[in-house]
Design a protein around this motif. Structure first.
Motif, PDB file in Angstrom:
ATOM      1  N   ARG A 240      -0.543  -8.174   6.467  1.00 45.06           N
ATOM      2  CA  ARG A 240      -0.788  -8.681   7.816  1.00 45.06           C
ATOM      3  C   ARG A 240       0.197  -9.785   8.122  1.00 45.06           C
ATOM      4  O   ARG A 240      -0.140 -10.948   8.121  1.00 45.06           O
ATOM      5  N   LEU A 241       1.419  -9.387   8.411  1.00 47.59           N
ATOM      6  CA  LEU A 241       2.450 -10.383   8.645  1.00 47.59           C
ATOM      7  C   LEU A 241       2.888 -10.359  10.101  1.00 47.59           C
ATOM      8  O   LEU A 241       3.113  -9.306  10.670  1.00 47.59           O
ATOM      9  N   ASN A 242       2.993 -11.562  10.688  1.00 46.01           N
ATOM     10  CA  ASN A 242       3.516 -11.673  12.043  1.00 46.01           C
ATOM     11  C   ASN A 242       4.971 -12.080  11.990  1.00 46.01           C
ATOM     12  O   ASN A 242       5.367 -13.083  12.554  1.00 46.01           O
ATOM     13  N   MET A 243       5.774 -11.303  11.271  1.00 49.02           N
ATOM     14  CA  MET A 243       7.165 -11.686  11.119  1.00 49.02           C
ATOM     15  C   MET A 243       8.056 -10.571  11.627  1.00 49.02           C
ATOM     16  O   MET A 243       7.683  -9.406  11.641  1.00 49.02           O
ATOM     17  N   THR A 244       9.251 -10.954  12.028  1.00 48.89           N
ATOM     18  CA  THR A 244      10.235  -9.953  12.446  1.00 48.89           C
ATOM     19  C   THR A 244      10.850  -9.336  11.193  1.00 48.89           C
ATOM     20  O   THR A 244      10.690  -9.847  10.076  1.00 48.89           O
ATOM     21  N   PHE A 245      11.593  -8.251  11.406  1.00 50.26           N
ATOM     22  CA  PHE A 245      12.272  -7.589  10.296  1.00 50.26           C
ATOM     23  C   PHE A 245      13.162  -8.572   9.526  1.00 50.26           C
ATOM     24  O   PHE A 245      13.094  -8.662   8.296  1.00 50.26           O
ATOM     25  N   ASP A 246      13.978  -9.337  10.266  1.00 49.00           N
ATOM     26  CA  ASP A 246      14.890 -10.282   9.604  1.00 49.00           C
ATOM     27  C   ASP A 246      14.139 -11.346   8.815  1.00 49.00           C
ATOM     28  O   ASP A 246      14.565 -11.747   7.727  1.00 49.00           O
ATOM     29  N   GLU A 247      13.014 -11.808   9.372  1.00 44.52           N
ATOM     30  CA  GLU A 247      12.222 -12.819   8.653  1.00 44.52           C
ATOM     31  C   GLU A 247      11.631 -12.235   7.370  1.00 44.52           C
ATOM     32  O   GLU A 247      11.554 -12.920   6.344  1.00 44.52           O
ATOM     33  N   ILE A 248      11.241 -10.969   7.436  1.00 47.05           N
ATOM     34  CA  ILE A 248      10.686 -10.332   6.234  1.00 47.05           C
ATOM     35  C   ILE A 248      11.769 -10.172   5.167  1.00 47.05           C
ATOM     36  O   ILE A 248      11.538 -10.453   3.994  1.00 47.05           O
ATOM     37  N   VAL A 249      12.977  -9.768   5.591  1.00 47.79           N
ATOM     38  CA  VAL A 249      14.091  -9.661   4.631  1.00 47.79           C
ATOM     39  C   VAL A 249      14.324 -11.013   3.961  1.00 47.79           C
ATOM     40  O   VAL A 249      14.452 -11.101   2.726  1.00 47.79           O
ATOM     41  N   GLU A 250      14.342 -12.077   4.760  1.00 49.19           N
ATOM     42  CA  GLU A 250      14.561 -13.418   4.212  1.00 49.19           C
ATOM     43  C   GLU A 250      13.448 -13.799   3.246  1.00 49.19           C
ATOM     44  O   GLU A 250      13.703 -14.376   2.191  1.00 49.19           O
ATOM     45  N   ASP A 251      12.199 -13.498   3.618  1.00 52.80           N
ATOM     46  CA  ASP A 251      11.066 -13.850   2.761  1.00 52.80           C
ATOM     47  C   ASP A 251      11.130 -13.088   1.438  1.00 52.80           C
ATOM     48  O   ASP A 251      10.840 -13.639   0.375  1.00 52.80           O
ATOM     49  N   ILE A 252      11.539 -11.830   1.491  1.00 51.79           N
ATOM     50  CA  ILE A 252      11.667 -11.019   0.276  1.00 51.79           C
ATOM     51  C   ILE A 252      12.745 -11.593  -0.638  1.00 51.79           C
ATOM     52  O   ILE A 252      12.546 -11.752  -1.844  1.00 51.79           O
ATOM     53  N   LYS A 253      13.875 -11.961  -0.032  1.00 49.76           N
ATOM     54  CA  LYS A 253      14.965 -12.530  -0.837  1.00 49.76           C
ATOM     55  C   LYS A 253      14.566 -13.879  -1.440  1.00 49.76           C
ATOM     56  O   LYS A 253      14.896 -14.193  -2.583  1.00 49.76           O
ATOM     57  N   ARG A 254      13.815 -14.662  -0.653  1.00 53.21           N
ATOM     58  CA  ARG A 254      13.364 -15.972  -1.129  1.00 53.21           C
ATOM     59  C   ARG A 254      12.434 -15.804  -2.333  1.00 53.21           C
ATOM     60  O   ARG A 254      12.563 -16.481  -3.349  1.00 53.21           O
ATOM     61  N   ARG A 255      11.490 -14.852  -2.221  1.00 56.95           N
ATOM     62  CA  ARG A 255      10.573 -14.646  -3.347  1.00 56.95           C
ATOM     63  C   ARG A 255      11.283 -14.054  -4.567  1.00 56.95           C
ATOM     64  O   ARG A 255      10.991 -14.410  -5.695  1.00 56.95           O
ATOM     65  N   ASP A 256      12.233 -13.138  -4.334  1.00 57.88           N
ATOM     66  CA  ASP A 256      13.044 -12.608  -5.444  1.00 57.88           C
ATOM     67  C   ASP A 256      13.680 -13.760  -6.203  1.00 57.88           C
ATOM     68  O   ASP A 256      13.659 -13.808  -7.428  1.00 57.88           O
ATOM     69  N   TYR A 257      14.263 -14.687  -5.418  1.00 59.73           N
ATOM     70  CA  TYR A 257      14.969 -15.807  -6.023  1.00 59.73           C
ATOM     71  C   TYR A 257      13.992 -16.682  -6.820  1.00 59.73           C
ATOM     72  O   TYR A 257      14.225 -16.977  -7.996  1.00 59.73           O
ATOM     73  N   LEU A 258      12.897 -17.078  -6.171  1.00 63.32           N
ATOM     74  CA  LEU A 258      11.921 -17.957  -6.847  1.00 63.32           C
ATOM     75  C   LEU A 258      11.354 -17.274  -8.088  1.00 63.32           C
ATOM     76  O   LEU A 258      11.254 -17.880  -9.156  1.00 63.32           O
ATOM     77  N   ASP A 259      10.989 -16.000  -7.956  1.00 64.73           N
ATOM     78  CA  ASP A 259      10.339 -15.299  -9.068  1.00 64.73           C
ATOM     79  C   ASP A 259      11.298 -15.073 -10.243  1.00 64.73           C
ATOM     80  O   ASP A 259      10.883 -15.072 -11.396  1.00 64.73           O
ATOM     81  N   SER A 260      12.589 -14.880  -9.944  1.00 60.45           N
ATOM     82  CA  SER A 260      13.487 -14.565 -11.057  1.00 60.45           C
ATOM     83  C   SER A 260      14.175 -15.791 -11.644  1.00 60.45           C
ATOM     84  O   SER A 260      14.815 -15.697 -12.689  1.00 60.45           O
ATOM     85  N   THR A 261      14.012 -16.954 -10.990  1.00 65.97           N
ATOM     86  CA  THR A 261      14.664 -18.148 -11.544  1.00 65.97           C
ATOM     87  C   THR A 261      13.660 -19.161 -12.109  1.00 65.97           C
ATOM     88  O   THR A 261      14.067 -20.189 -12.618  1.00 65.97           O
ATOM     89  N   ARG A 262      12.357 -18.889 -11.997  1.00 66.09           N
ATOM     90  CA  ARG A 262      11.397 -19.882 -12.492  1.00 66.09           C
ATOM     91  C   ARG A 262      11.491 -19.980 -14.019  1.00 66.09           C
ATOM     92  O   ARG A 262      11.932 -19.041 -14.702  1.00 66.09           O
ATOM     93  N   ALA A 263      11.045 -21.140 -14.530  1.00 67.09           N
ATOM     94  CA  ALA A 263      11.215 -21.410 -15.960  1.00 67.09           C
ATOM     95  C   ALA A 263      10.325 -20.526 -16.834  1.00 67.09           C
ATOM     96  O   ALA A 263      10.761 -20.031 -17.876  1.00 67.09           O
ATOM     97  N   ILE A 264       9.077 -20.337 -16.411  1.00 65.49           N
ATOM     98  CA  ILE A 264       8.124 -19.607 -17.255  1.00 65.49           C
ATOM     99  C   ILE A 264       7.983 -18.165 -16.791  1.00 65.49           C
ATOM    100  O   ILE A 264       7.730 -17.910 -15.623  1.00 65.49           O
ATOM    101  N   SER A 265       8.136 -17.240 -17.718  1.00 66.97           N
ATOM    102  CA  SER A 265       7.967 -15.811 -17.431  1.00 66.97           C
ATOM    103  C   SER A 265       8.618 -15.350 -16.136  1.00 66.97           C
ATOM    104  O   SER A 265       7.944 -14.837 -15.252  1.00 66.97           O
ATOM    105  N   PRO A 266       9.909 -15.543 -15.993  1.00 70.13           N
ATOM    106  CA  PRO A 266      10.533 -15.086 -14.753  1.00 70.13           C
ATOM    107  C   PRO A 266      10.502 -13.563 -14.636  1.00 70.13           C
ATOM    108  O   PRO A 266      10.318 -12.866 -15.634  1.00 70.13           O
ATOM    109  N   LEU A 267      10.670 -13.100 -13.406  1.00 65.13           N
ATOM    110  CA  LEU A 267      10.814 -11.667 -13.163  1.00 65.13           C
ATOM    111  C   LEU A 267      12.058 -11.191 -13.890  1.00 65.13           C
ATOM    112  O   LEU A 267      13.148 -11.669 -13.635  1.00 65.13           O
TER     113      LEU A 267
END
Ligand code: C5P
Length: 216
Positions: A159-186
């Protein structure tokens, strides 16, 4: 009857939960969406007014949480959570909450406990690497960010009220956070099979997985 575990990891919106649910029906085994658990904790902390950046407070807060998994439902302190898990505010904050070690160790323990009983599919970010390093089958699902954003836009559960571009940005942001965190990264487990679903249908991905499980 031999018990086996299937680990399905990959970045957000790569199709893990759709594929896992479908696969669990075909194989008639259980399925655990571990992302939903991190979302449930995030929802609880937001609901109860915690400052999400205060790691010490959160460590205390999560001790008050009794999280159960029953019949594919996530239950926190006796409340079943469903649509609450897919809201924008939860999606925006879940990567921060899942970077805390107290949160991860609580959930990893619960996940391992659940995976002991029956044959099961777990989907997440660290299943093949940390939660179940000895899982019999491991897959790593990937897809282009634009393809993932298009799927998310179509998904009526998100249930997201975001545009396509905002969703792309959010996906990239989470990819980055999830794969660079210190503990158990993606991260892909060394012995995981990579499937790029950018140009594949759900059925084709499932077929692919079934083939490697059946060894043909
Ligand atoms: O899979 P889903 O997008 O619902 O996961 C939400 C978030 O939970 C991810 O972006 C990630 O930060 C976190 N997560 C995690 N480890 C898992 C599953 C999810 O850190 N095993």
């Amino acid at each position: 009857k031999k018990v086996f575990r299937i680990a399905i990891d990959g970045p957000s919106a790569s199709g893990k939960s759709t594929i896992s649910k479908y696969l669990s029906e075909i194989l008639a085994i259980d399925y655990l969406d571990t992302g939903a658990m991190y979302r449930a904790i995030t929802f609880y902390l937001l609901e109860n007014g915690y400052s999400l950046t205060d790691e010490n407070e959160i460590e205390k807060g999560i001790k008050k949480i009794i999280l159960k998994y029953d019949n594919n439902n996530i239950i926190i302190n006796n409340k079943i959570l469903k649509d609450e898990l897919r809201t924008e505010v939860v999606t925006k904050n879940v990567s921060l909450i899942s970077s805390y070690s107290s949160v991860r160790s609580k959930l990893v323990n619960i996940q391992r406990e659940i995976a002991k009983k029956n044959s099961i599919i777990l989907d997440g970010r660290d299943i093949g690497t940390v939660v179940l390093p000895n899982a019999e089958y491991k897959f790593f699902l990937v897809a282009d960010p634009e393809v993932r954003a298009r799927r998310r836009l179509k998904d009526k559960n998100s249930r997201l009220n975001m545009t396509f571009d905002e969703i792309v940005e959010d996906i990239k942001r989470r990819d980055y956070l999830d794969s660079t965190r210190a503990i158990s990264p993606l991260k892909k487990a060394e012995d995981a099979i990579v499937i790029d679903s950018s140009k594949l249908t759900i059925n084709e991905v499932v077929e692919n997985i079934l083939k490697s499980i059946r060894g043909i």
